[in-house]
Scaffold this motif. Structure first.
Motif, short mmCIF file in Angstrom:
data_model
loop_
_atom_site.label_atom_id
_atom_site.label_comp_id
_atom_site.label_asym_id
_atom_site.label_seq_id
_atom_site.Cartn_x
_atom_site.Cartn_y
_atom_site.Cartn_z
N TRP A 209 -22.87 -1.06 48.20
CA TRP A 209 -24.21 -1.45 48.67
C TRP A 209 -24.32 -1.30 50.18
CZ3 TRP A 209 -24.54 -5.80 51.89
CH2 TRP A 209 -25.83 -6.14 52.30
N ALA A 210 -23.31 -1.80 50.92
CA ALA A 210 -23.35 -1.73 52.38
C ALA A 210 -23.35 -0.29 52.87
CB ALA A 210 -22.15 -2.48 52.96
N LYS A 211 -22.55 0.56 52.25
CA LYS A 211 -22.51 1.96 52.64
C LYS A 211 -23.84 2.64 52.38
CE LYS A 211 -19.63 6.09 52.17
NZ LYS A 211 -18.44 6.69 51.52
N ARG A 212 -24.44 2.31 51.24
CA ARG A 212 -25.73 2.89 50.88
C ARG A 212 -26.82 2.43 51.84
NH1 ARG A 212 -25.56 1.24 46.14
NH2 ARG A 212 -26.90 -0.59 46.31
N GLU A 213 -26.76 1.19 52.27
CA GLU A 213 -27.76 0.63 53.17
C GLU A 213 -27.54 1.05 54.63
OE1 GLU A 213 -30.47 -1.78 52.52
OE2 GLU A 213 -30.19 -0.72 50.63
N GLY A 214 -26.35 1.51 54.94
CA GLY A 214 -26.06 1.89 56.31
C GLY A 214 -25.76 0.71 57.21
#
Length: 710
Positions: free
Chosen positions: A414-419
């Motif tokens: 999730w964090a990687k996808r959200e940047g």
């Protein structure tokens, strides 16, 4: 025959009695030293051979004394010119007190005056006083039985052997190192053929062990004050020196010192060479994790690990102890000694203790723990790193470790996808492990919530230790990249308090904005993670707007507004430190120029003076503040109506105010706020990020649209 008083560090008295017995000198323990009836030959032998003593005091006179005149009169009875010549420099050390004599310097001065006056009367001239480089030292103690005046035969304390030319950051005194070895039986058990110190620093423990095993007199390489004494017998002293040289034996045991810092290893080598045992010792640069198998069947592992005096160091220190415990199991048949100023850390070794002694390092309370590495300790691990991880995740803490793994699995993608690079991994999900765990890139911040009064402090401390070690094991983050802090849930303005001064800053990214954080120096990092979505919303609404950030802290909301295309930004805070931080944030994102203003001021004062109008306002006041720069305290529940009223005067029609705070159970005064012309929308849930959904009460947030009535 005279009754000597031989001083030593507290808790070493009994050890010193035993040591003097080996020199055929009977002694009785006292407070801070021992008493011994001894000849001049005995006194020389103690100076030359004692590894534990600090000073050897030869009695000159003793008598009742209560007043300053009494002290002067008693000291004047000593025929000082018979003890040293007028060309010798002297100093007086004074301890104790009476009803009249409350300052040791005053007591020392009265004895100094007596010595000088006796010399003037007897020799017509006086010797010079030199506190730092005295040829002769006089020691006086004032107690219940009166005043005792001694001649200090030693000069510089006996722990200064003369070999330690270089030391590490926190060196052990040589006498303390010897006491540690004595407690562990090194001087008696010749079956211990090896000694390994995996964290040797400048090598004091290893060198002292070699000197003991090689029967090397510790005073051979130094000078003594008695050499300036008129009653010194050089022939007796020469005999003692010859006997000490003849007593030395070849050093057949094997000694190894390791440290991860190559600079201190070089210091250890130089010290060993100066001590005359350099060829018998091996010092190598090697971290604890690379400690290999035992080099022989029986030996002693001995170390003085870092204490972790700062809370922020706790993760690194605890994991080091856990690693030491695992490594120690590879040395079955050996003995382990750990000297530490952090006794609570010993439980991380996961070893059965044989004995423990209180053995302070000066004013620092410390203990020496002893372990027999036998079948009771369990089997030696085949793969130490894996065993460290497994050890850290076993027992009651396993539930925390499993929850942390689960959260990481759910949040990383999730964090990687959200940047985003900074987010919360755990927030007191389990009541037994009451802490928040946040990731900042390659670093972790653990914030312990203040435990309830119903939990015993020792139990809470054990749980925190286990949580820290398990966090290192689960995340794989280096222990020195983990900051540990303690805070209450309702921190008020405490987030601004400074904890340390490492000045270790780093940048983390969220939604294309770079934020500068400091994980060690302050209670908060400079980035409030729970307001991440709110900042993103500010950026999405800011295009072409005049943006105002009140209580701006480090200006992270301003960054999003600027990135979103705000026409102008104005950020207001009372703290110069945080405004400078905000300026660094702006520069780090390429925002500069007059359109980005920073104002140091009390927010209410600034609002009352401002003539500008704004279209978008981010208002995130502290729960409570009593800053010295404010005339009165601020309470968000009590004062939010007054604050919003002041804000309303700088708003353009249709302006939006994002009002948030972290006070639990905060209640907005809807009637008063609507009366000012605001339309209210509670967006608390909508501004709750994914990583904070386990804690829906982390903040409240309201969207207030300003529509003033005609």
């Amino acid at each position: 025959m005279s009754q000597l008083f031989i001083t030593c560090a507290p808790a070493m008295e009994a050890l010193l009695v035993d040591e003097l017995a080996l020199l055929d000198i009977p002694a009785k323990p006292g407070h801070g030293g021992v008493k011994a009836d001894a000849t001049l030959e005995n006194a020389y032998r103690i100076c030359l051979w004692s590894r534990l003593a600090s000073r050897v005091l030869w009695p000159l006179i003793e008598g009742p004394a209560e007043t300053a005149d009494d002290i002067y009169a008693l000291a004047s009875q000593v025929l000082w010119p018979s003890h040293f010549s007028v060309n010798k420099r002297f100093a007086v050390d004074f301890t104790g007190a009476s009803r009249e004599i409350r300052h040791t310097q005053f007591g020392a001065m009265k004895i100094k005056d007596a010595i000088v006056d006796v010399f003037r009367e007897e020799r017509g001239q006086r010797p010079e006083v030199d506190v730092k480089e005295a040829d002769i030292r006089v020691h006086a103690h004032l107690g219940k039985r009166g005043l005792a005046i001694y001649l200090d035969l030693v000069g510089k304390p006996l722990h200064q052997r003369g070999y330690r030319t270089q030391a590490g950051a926190a060196p052990l005194k040589e006498s303390l190192a010897a006491a540690i070895l004595y407690k562990l039986g090194w001087h008696k058990d010749n079956g211990l053929d090896y000694l390994v110190d995996p964290m040797c620093g400048s090598g004091t423990l290893v060198i002292e062990a070699a000197l003991i095993r090689g029967k090397r007199a510790p005073g051979l390489k130094r000078s003594f004050a008695f050499e300036n004494w008129s009653h010194h017998d050089s022939s007796i002293w020469a005999q003692e020196l010859t006997a000490a040289i003849d007593a030395a034996v070849p050093i057949e045991s094997h000694f190894f010192g390791f440290d991860s810092d190559k600079r201190v290893i070089e210091k250890a080598r130089n010290n060993a060479k100066a001590a005359g045992v350099g060829r018998a010792l091996t010092f190598e640069t090697q971290p604890l994790k690379n400690l290999g198998e035992k080099p022989g069947e029986r030996g002693l592992i001995l170390c003085n690990p870092p204490y972790g005096e700062r809370l922020g160091d706790m993760a690194e220190v605890l994991y080091l102890y856990r690693e030491l415990g695992v490594k120690a199991r590879q040395f079955m048949g050996w003995r382990l000694g750990v000297y530490t100023g952090s006794p609570e850390s010993l439980r991380q070794l996961k070893l059965l203790k044989s004995n423990q002694w209180q053995l302070n390092n000066g004013a620092l309370e410390a203990v020496l723990a002893s372990y027999e590495l036998d079948e009771r300790q369990g089997e030696a691990p085949r793969e130490a790193p894996a065993e460290v991880v497994q050890s850290a995740l076993s027992g009651p803490v396993e539930a925390y470790a499993n929850r942390l793994k689960k959260n990481i699995k759910a949040l990383e993608k999730w964090a990687k996808r959200e940047g985003i690079e900074a987010y919360r991994l755990y927030d007191a999900d389990l009541p037994e492990y009451n802490a928040a765990v946040d990731r900042y890139g390659d670093c972790i911040v653990i914030q312990e919530y203040a435990p309830p009064k119903t939990i015993e402090p020792e139990k809470a401390a054990r749980r925190l230790q286990d949580l820290i070690v398990a966090t290192v094991a689960v995340t794989g983050v280096k222990a020195d990249n983990i900051a540990v802090k303690t805070r209450a849930r309702q921190s008020g303005s405490n987030q601004y308090e400074k904890l340390e001064s490492r000045h270790k800053y780093m940048w983390v990214e969220e939604y294309g904005v770079r934020c500068r954080v400091n994980l060690f120096d302050y209670l908060d990092s400079g980035l409030f993670l729970d307001h991440r979505l709110t900042r993103k919303w500010v950026g999405e609404q800011a295009k072409g707007k005049r943006f105002l950030n009140l209580f701006c802290y480090t200006g992270t909301a301003t960054l999003h507004a600027a990135k979103g295309g705000a026409l102008t930004t104005t950020s207001v805070d009372m703290s110069r430190t945080y405004l400078d931080w905000a300026a660094e944030n702006l520069r780090g994102n390429g925002f500069k120029g007059r359109e980005h203003q920073l104002a140091q001021a009390n927010v209410l004062d600034w609002l009352n003076r401002s003539q500008e109008k704004f279209d978008l306002v981010f208002l995130d006041p502290p729960t409570f503040s009593n800053s010295k720069r404010m005339e009165a305290s601020f309470d968000v529940q009590r004062d939010h109506v007054e604050l919003l009223d002041a804000v309303s005067y700088v708003l353009s029609p249709g302006a939006v105010v994002i009002f948030s705070n972290n006070k639990r159970h905060f209640k907005l005064d809807n009637a008063a706020v609507e009366e000012m012309g605001f339309q209210i929308e509670d967006v608390s849930r909508a501004t709750l990020p994914e990583d904070f959904k386990r804690n829906p009460h982390i903040h409240v947030c309201f969207k207030l649209v300003f529509a003033p009535r005609d």
